[in-house]
Enzyme design. Structure first.
Site, PDB file in Angstrom:
ATOM      1  N   HIS A   1      54.716   0.026  64.274  1.00 12.98           N
ATOM      2  CA  HIS A   1      55.141  -1.056  65.161  1.00 12.98           C
ATOM      3  C   HIS A   1      56.002  -0.608  66.330  1.00 12.98           C
ATOM      4  O   HIS A   1      56.138  -1.329  67.308  1.00 12.98           O
ATOM      5  CB  HIS A   1      55.928  -2.106  64.364  1.00 12.98           C
ATOM      6  CG  HIS A   1      55.078  -2.941  63.472  1.00 12.98           C
ATOM      7  ND1 HIS A   1      54.276  -2.399  62.491  1.00 12.98           N
ATOM      8  CD2 HIS A   1      54.883  -4.279  63.427  1.00 12.98           C
ATOM      9  CE1 HIS A   1      53.644  -3.368  61.871  1.00 12.98           C
ATOM     10  NE2 HIS A   1      53.990  -4.521  62.418  1.00 12.98           N
TER      11      HIS A   1
ATOM     12  N   GLY B   1      56.710  -1.307  54.052  1.00  9.96           N
ATOM     13  CA  GLY B   1      57.877  -0.437  54.297  1.00  9.96           C
ATOM     14  C   GLY B   1      59.087  -0.739  53.446  1.00  9.96           C
ATOM     15  O   GLY B   1      59.992   0.086  53.320  1.00  9.96           O
TER      16      GLY B   1
ATOM     17  N   CYS C   1      49.220   3.758  58.726  1.00 10.85           N
ATOM     18  CA  CYS C   1      50.564   3.340  58.306  1.00 10.85           C
ATOM     19  C   CYS C   1      51.424   4.560  57.943  1.00 10.85           C
ATOM     20  O   CYS C   1      51.026   5.380  57.106  1.00 10.85           O
ATOM     21  CB  CYS C   1      50.409   2.437  57.084  1.00 10.85           C
ATOM     22  SG  CYS C   1      51.957   1.829  56.440  1.00 10.85           S
TER      23      CYS C   1
ATOM     24  N   GLU D   1      56.412  -7.814  65.444  1.00  6.95           N
ATOM     25  CA  GLU D   1      55.446  -8.837  65.003  1.00  6.95           C
ATOM     26  C   GLU D   1      55.649 -10.142  65.782  1.00  6.95           C
ATOM     27  O   GLU D   1      54.701 -10.829  66.122  1.00  6.95           O
ATOM     28  CB  GLU D   1      55.629  -9.131  63.507  1.00  6.95           C
ATOM     29  CG  GLU D   1      55.265  -7.988  62.596  1.00  6.95           C
ATOM     30  CD  GLU D   1      53.850  -8.083  62.039  1.00  6.95           C
ATOM     31  OE1 GLU D   1      53.253  -9.155  62.129  1.00  6.95           O
ATOM     32  OE2 GLU D   1      53.376  -7.054  61.528  1.00  6.95           O
TER      33      GLU D   1
ATOM     34  N   CYS E   1      56.814   4.715  62.834  1.00  7.46           N
ATOM     35  CA  CYS E   1      56.312   3.465  62.262  1.00  7.46           C
ATOM     36  C   CYS E   1      55.310   2.879  63.260  1.00  7.46           C
ATOM     37  O   CYS E   1      55.537   2.940  64.477  1.00  7.46           O
ATOM     38  CB  CYS E   1      57.481   2.504  62.044  1.00  7.46           C
ATOM     39  SG  CYS E   1      56.969   0.826  61.641  1.00  7.46           S
TER      40      CYS E   1
HETATM   41  N1  DGL Z   1      52.829   0.004  58.918  1.00  4.06           N
HETATM   42  C1  DGL Z   1      54.190   0.258  58.495  1.00  4.06           C
HETATM   43  C2  DGL Z   1      54.566   1.701  58.848  1.00  4.06           C
HETATM   44  O1  DGL Z   1      54.049   2.293  59.755  1.00  4.06           O
HETATM   45  C3  DGL Z   1      55.157  -0.726  59.131  1.00  4.06           C
HETATM   46  C4  DGL Z   1      54.983  -2.154  58.646  1.00  4.06           C
HETATM   47  C5  DGL Z   1      55.251  -2.334  57.162  1.00  4.06           C
HETATM   48  O2  DGL Z   1      56.395  -2.170  56.711  1.00  4.06           O
HETATM   49  O3  DGL Z   1      54.292  -2.604  56.453  1.00  4.06           O
HETATM   50  O4  DGL Z   1      55.395   2.267  58.194  1.00  4.06           O
END
Ligand code: DGL
Length: 275
Positions: A192, A49, A79, A158, A190
């Site tokens: 997370h 990101g 992602c 995380e 996102c």
């Molecule tokens: N997987 C990323 C997203 O959904 C979040 C984590 C990252 O920055 O790699 O944008």
């Protein structure tokens, strides 16, 4: 087995920069309990990101090619950052269906809004790409999108810091521009952020009001994937429950230890791979 039966029986490939995409796997497991899933978390190169689009596309091609080598029938990009910049390139380079998380999330947001003002929380890369406003505009000429980068929420998720003062204050800051824009929907743009859903929902109630809907693109993506497989006759027969195989590019042990929190079920074994 005919070619068609073989394709139906093949696993779904899912990838993300790391752990977060397991929230999409969780939603896929609920919507498609008979599908086998091969998940690749690029833990050696997380986060995506904060990186530029060319780098993200290069990483994404590496992950997707590995999954193709494992015989997957389709790829779900879990992602948001990759879904924002890379799907077209993957579709051109790989001869198989590629689904992302942005369009399903935008569709769920357009469905949920009454005021036609949509807010998105996402990574810096996703916000810079303009992918959410574009996807919303393609679905509704009336809807306006305000996207806010919320980079601190990734490390908080995380670390398992999903409740209490620290995430509450970060969420409050990130929601302020969305409150000023008068949004009535906040998209968790996102992988997370579903882990911080409680704090985000509380923050939106306080900063904007009780009428605001919080939309998770993981669930919408799983629904889209189910519809896509069924329309193509690619759904696996319901002869047994599906399995999940986890691959990572670094730190398999700590990935295994944390995976359950994102996946909602025990991660049996995690294989380390090189891309
Ligand atoms: N997987 C990323 C997203 O959904 C979040 C984590 C990252 O920055 O790699 O944008």
């Amino acid at each position: 087995m005919s070619d068609r039966d073989q394709r139906r029986a093949a696993p779904l490939g899912v990838f993300d920069s790391g752990l977060g995409g397991l929230t999409v796997v969780r939603a896929l497991r609920a919507a498609l309990p008979y599908e086998d899933i091969v998940y690749l978390g690029d833990t050696a190169r997380v986060p995506y990101g904060t990186k530029g689009p060319d780098t993200v596309v290069r990483y994404a091609l590496g992950c997707a090619r590995h999954l193709v080598g494992r015989g997957v029938k389709a790829i779900v990009i879990a992602c948001n950052t990759v879904s924002a910049v890379a799907p077209e390139r993957l579709r051109i380079e790989l001869d198989l269906p590629v689904l992302g998380v942005i369009e399903p999330g935008a569709r769920a947001a357009v469905r949920a809004t009454r005021s036609h003002r949509i807010g998105v929380l996402a990574t810096l890369g996703t916000v810079a790409s303009g992918a959410y406003p574009r996807a919303v505009s393609a679905l509704s000429t009336r809807a306006e999108t305000t996207a806010q980068a919320a980079p601190l929420l990734v490390p908080l998720a995380e670390e398992g810091w999903t409740t209490g003062e620290v995430p509450r204050l970060a969420v409050e800051r990130y929601l302020a521009p969305l409150a000023r824009a008068g949004v009535d929907v906040v998209v968790l743009g996102c992988t997370h952020y579903p882990l911080l859903r409680g704090v985000i929902e509380e923050g939106t109630r306080e900063a904007i009001g009780p009428h605001v809907a919080v939309v998770d693109s993981a669930e919408a993506t799983a629904e889209d994937t189910a519809a896509f497989l069924s329309a193509r006759g690619l759904t696996r027969p319901e002869d047994r429950l599906g399995t999940v195989r986890l691959l990572v590019t670094d730190l398999p042990r700590s990935f295994g230890a944390q995976a359950e929190r994102f996946l909602g079920e025990a991660a049996v074994d995690v294989e380390a791979i090189d891309l």
